[in-house]
Enzyme design. Structure first.
Site, PDB file in Angstrom:
ATOM      1  N   CYS A  57       0.801  -1.201   0.000  1.00  0.00           N
ATOM      2  CA  CYS A  57       0.000   0.000   0.000  1.00  0.00           C
ATOM      3  C   CYS A  57       0.852   1.277   0.000  1.00  0.00           C
ATOM      4  CB  CYS A  57      -0.896  -0.059   1.235  1.00  0.00           C
ATOM      5  SG  CYS A  57      -2.143   1.153   1.347  1.00  0.00           S
ATOM      6  N   ARG A  80      -3.478   4.453   5.700  1.00  0.00           N
ATOM      7  CA  ARG A  80      -3.989   3.743   4.525  1.00  0.00           C
ATOM      8  C   ARG A  80      -4.370   2.303   4.865  1.00  0.00           C
ATOM      9  NH1 ARG A  80      -1.795   5.004  -0.904  1.00  0.00           N
ATOM     10  NH2 ARG A  80      -1.260   7.196  -1.009  1.00  0.00           N
ATOM     11  N   TRP A 113      -0.339  -4.202   2.018  1.00  0.00           N
ATOM     12  CA  TRP A 113      -1.684  -4.741   2.181  1.00  0.00           C
ATOM     13  C   TRP A 113      -1.763  -5.957   1.273  1.00  0.00           C
ATOM     14  CZ3 TRP A 113      -6.108  -5.067  -1.103  1.00  0.00           C
ATOM     15  CH2 TRP A 113      -7.310  -5.338  -0.441  1.00  0.00           C
ATOM     16  N   ASN A 148       3.990  -1.499  -5.265  1.00  0.00           N
ATOM     17  CA  ASN A 148       2.536  -1.388  -5.126  1.00  0.00           C
ATOM     18  C   ASN A 148       1.906  -1.821  -6.437  1.00  0.00           C
ATOM     19  OD1 ASN A 148       2.739  -0.364  -2.575  1.00  0.00           O
ATOM     20  ND2 ASN A 148       2.233   1.740  -3.120  1.00  0.00           N
ATOM     21  N   GLY A 149       0.765  -2.492  -6.375  1.00  0.00           N
ATOM     22  CA  GLY A 149       0.072  -2.881  -7.593  1.00  0.00           C
ATOM     23  C   GLY A 149      -0.046  -4.384  -7.715  1.00  0.00           C
ATOM     24  N   GLU A 163     -24.857   2.998   2.890  1.00  0.00           N
ATOM     25  CA  GLU A 163     -23.639   3.513   3.513  1.00  0.00           C
ATOM     26  C   GLU A 163     -23.587   3.141   4.990  1.00  0.00           C
ATOM     27  OE1 GLU A 163     -20.064   5.672   4.310  1.00  0.00           O
ATOM     28  OE2 GLU A 163     -20.899   4.558   2.631  1.00  0.00           O
ATOM     29  N   LYS A 191     -20.605   0.913   6.752  1.00  0.00           N
ATOM     30  CA  LYS A 191     -19.812   1.360   7.895  1.00  0.00           C
ATOM     31  C   LYS A 191     -19.819   0.326   9.007  1.00  0.00           C
ATOM     32  CE  LYS A 191     -18.066   4.824   6.359  1.00  0.00           C
ATOM     33  NZ  LYS A 191     -18.047   4.002   5.167  1.00  0.00           N
ATOM     34  N   GLU A 246     -17.688  -2.699   8.024  1.00  0.00           N
ATOM     35  CA  GLU A 246     -16.267  -2.369   7.873  1.00  0.00           C
ATOM     36  C   GLU A 246     -15.511  -2.405   9.191  1.00  0.00           C
ATOM     37  OE1 GLU A 246     -15.103   0.737   4.450  1.00  0.00           O
ATOM     38  OE2 GLU A 246     -16.642   1.490   5.788  1.00  0.00           O
ATOM     39  N   HIS A 274     -40.173  -8.958  -0.622  1.00  0.00           N
ATOM     40  CA  HIS A 274     -39.682  -9.738  -1.757  1.00  0.00           C
ATOM     41  C   HIS A 274     -38.479 -10.608  -1.386  1.00  0.00           C
ATOM     42  CE1 HIS A 274     -42.457  -7.775  -4.456  1.00  0.00           C
ATOM     43  NE2 HIS A 274     -42.036  -6.583  -4.030  1.00  0.00           N
ATOM     44  N   LYS A 321      -6.855   2.016   3.028  1.00  0.00           N
ATOM     45  CA  LYS A 321      -7.514   3.305   2.818  1.00  0.00           C
ATOM     46  C   LYS A 321      -7.581   3.678   1.346  1.00  0.00           C
ATOM     47  CE  LYS A 321      -9.314   7.243   4.124  1.00  0.00           C
ATOM     48  NZ  LYS A 321     -10.703   7.260   4.627  1.00  0.00           N
TER      49      LYS A 321
END
Length: 627
Positions: A2, A27, A74, A110-111, A500, A504, A507, A523, A622
């Site tokens: 990260c 992050r 990460w 990174n990547g 949202e 939260k 998370e 339904h 992050k």
């Protein structure tokens, strides 16, 4: 991914590397490491603990050097473990099952390298030993294999073999005053500093260099950069090309960038997330500062021309930003009268869509470096949709540079991984966009404009009133902390707010949570409702309130426990099985900005009650700079 920090100079730069990693901790990461060149030998320290523990290792091992690289990881390929942590070494081909031979090449990355399996098999056939499950180790071995006395040439040659996204920093024991970097699809910046301007730094984010230098060069896709004391140069490879061309200094100018360190004081707050929730009144006020009227110029000099040519909107975003875009769709269609589509960025580029050149493509990103959203933006442009705008919190980000138009929110640095103030400031920016397009299309008269601006200016005070409800939310959180599942319901404009809120909670508390439009209960989701399934309802006093009340009765009839965020005048009464928190006032079209705050506080205090790592939730980062 990260975080990357690298440096070359004439003094001991190891403290700078470690401090840079500390500034990037927000992050999220699951391991970290540092590699330096000391007396011709490549040395490293790695840890699956926090950077503070790594700092102790570095001090104990005496890792002092004028040259080095560092990384917070990460995990993507390979579990979070010391042997998978960066930096990775390559010492050349030859069996070394214990990985004890000193490295010649050290590299951080990174990547994601998409063709790493084929490269790994090729390098193993040449005698290279692999000691991790990462795709990154492939790059280290590839650079070592291609090295013939010139590290810059070796890295350039290696990038021609890589498919995927990367930002790398690498050094070689044979060249003790040289660090080389390259980027494609992941951000990387150069810093120029030192008392005599002879030090050179690499970082994935200018924030990593806060307090060290404010002289920053933003590298572009396809750049390879050579760093040596007192000088640097860049070569660039265009898409599809096999040749690198020297870049003139004017093409990558040095900019003065004020990057605030992530290591800010918590003050009276327990966590950065709590602090950032309470910073929202100021963040909204700062984001709206200077807005005296609704004009296209708010979005850039070319906005008037662009807005006059568009007749629809396509919003591209991920995660929390996707939910802000989903709320904005209601505004754009009802207030501006513009057909709007909201797409998950990671899905958009992989399906056959129907491009319309008169579309305004809007990207939303907190960091401005979200890989999926950047890729989706480029895909939209490749389809002929050139009218682009971003809502972003970082003025110097790739997203701002890639789009013709921008509205830069002013939420400030957001350290908690779970976004809060970035979300509400995105909504503020998107509402301004709605009003601007409505005015351009002749759907906003002076009286309406004045009323909307008055309401927006009152938002900070209204948010303060909502934040005062924290003690009531804390009482709810005690009950939620004992649950394993939760359901969130909303209707219309507030359905994205329910989404949202569920995000939260999952998370940071690790409670499984789902959100549905309340009308969809019957339904299918109603089958989940029991006394052990708390149901959160976003209940503003709008045109759908009576239908929402009927949906609430469906829950109560099945023994469900309701937790209702209601406006003061909704006439929803607390009773056994129905818990009510009343917001001070109904806020019309801007209501989502207020109603999301109790849901943020609920997630935060539930996580605290469960004892989770609020600011650094497991498995999450992050800034998501990989696809």
């Amino acid at each position: 991914m990260c975080g990357i920090v690298g440096a070359v100079g004439s003094r001991n730069i190891t403290p700078i590397l470690v401090e840079g990693l500390k500034r990037l901790e927000y992050r999220g990461y699951d391991s970290c490491g540092v590699a330096v060149l000391r007396q011709g030998q490549v040395l490293r320290a790695r840890s699956t603990s926090r950077v503070a523990e790594l700092q102790t290792q570095v001090a104990n091992d005496g890792l002092e050097s004028p040259l080095g690289i560092a990384h917070t990881r990460w995990a993507t390929h390979g579990a979070p473990a010391v042997h998978n942590a960066h930096p990775h070494f390559s010492h050349g081909p030859g069996a070394d099952a214990a990985n004890t031979r000193p490295g010649r090449v050290a590299l951080v990355h990174n990547g994601i390298i998409e063709n790493y399996e084929a490269l790994r098999a090729e390098l193993q056939a040449k005698g290279y030993e692999f000691h991790s499950q990462t795709d990154t180790e492939v790059i280290a071995h590839l650079v070592e294999h291609l090295y013939d006395g010139d590290l810059f040439a070796a890295v350039k040659a290696a990038t021609l073999r890589l498919t995927g996204a990367y930002a790398i920093a690498v050094f070689c024991a044979d060249e003790p005053q040289r660090v080389v970097g390259a980027r494609q699809g992941s951000p990387l910046v150069l810093g120029v500093g030192g008392a005599d301007q002879t030090e050179r730094f690499l970082a994935s984010d200018a924030m990593a260099l806060a307090g060290v230098t404010d002289q920053i060069v933003y590298l572009e896709e396809g750049d390879v950069i050579d760093l040596q004391p007192g000088r640097h140069w860049i070569e660039h490879r265009a898409p599809g090309s096999q040749e690198h061309q020297r870049v003139l200094d004017a093409e990558r100018p040095v900019r003065t960038v004020t990057a605030h360190s992530g290591a800010v004081e918590l003050g009276p707050y327990r966590h950065y997330m709590q602090k950032e929730i309470f910073e929202q009144p100021r963040a909204i006020a700062d984001t709206l500062e200077g807005v005296q009227g609704i004009t296209p110029d708010l979005f850039g000099d070319k906005a008037a021309s662009v807005f006059g040519q568009i007749d629809r909107v396509l919003i591209l975003a991920c995660g929390t930003s996707y939910y802000s875009g989903s709320a904005a769709r209601y505004w754009l269609e009802s207030i501006a009268g513009i057909p709007t589509t909201v797409e998950i960025a990671s899905e958009y580029r992989y399906r056959d869509s129907v491009p319309v050149p008169s579309t305004l493509v809007v990207t939303i990103s907190q960091s401005g470096e979200t890989a999926d959203t950047l890729a989706a933006l480029k895909h939209a442009r490749s389809l002929g949709m050139e009218h682009t705008l971003t809502i972003c919190n970082v003025a110097t980000s790739a997203m701002v540079r890639e789009c013709k138009l921008a509205y830069v929110t002013r939420a400030g640095v957001e350290i908690g991984v779970a976004s809060t103030k970035a979300f509400t400031t995105q909504l503020a920016g998107l509402f301004l966009l709605t009003l601007t397009l409505a005015k351009v299309k002749g759907r906003l008269n002076e009286a309406q404009e004045a009323a909307h601006l008055k309401a927006m200016r009152h938002l900070p005070a209204a948010l303060q009133s909502v934040l005062a409800l924290e003690p009531q939310v804390m009482a709810w959180a005690e009950a939620f902390a004992r649950k394993d599942n939760a359901l969130f319901l909303g209707r219309g404009l507030h359905y994205p707010i329910a989404l949202e809120g569920a995000l939260k909670l999952k998370e940071i508390s690790y409670i499984h949570a789902e959100a549905y439009p309340a009308g969809e209960l019957k339904h299918g989701p109603l089958a989940l409702v029991t006394s052990e399934m708390p149901v959160v309802v976003v209940a503003p006093h709008d045109t759908l309130l009576e239908k929402l009340k009927s949906n609430m009765q469906e829950v109560r009839a099945r023994g469900g426990e309701l937790y209702v965020c209601a406006d003061a005048d909704t006439h929803i009464q607390a009773e056994p099985g129905i818990h009510v928190i009343r917001l001070p006032e109904h806020y019309g079209a801007l209501s989502p900005i207020l109603h999301v705050v109790p849901l943020q506080l609920l997630a935060y205090h539930t996580a605290c009650a469960r004892g989770t790592d609020v600011d650094k939730p497991r498995n999450l980062a992050k800034s998501v700079t990989v696809e």
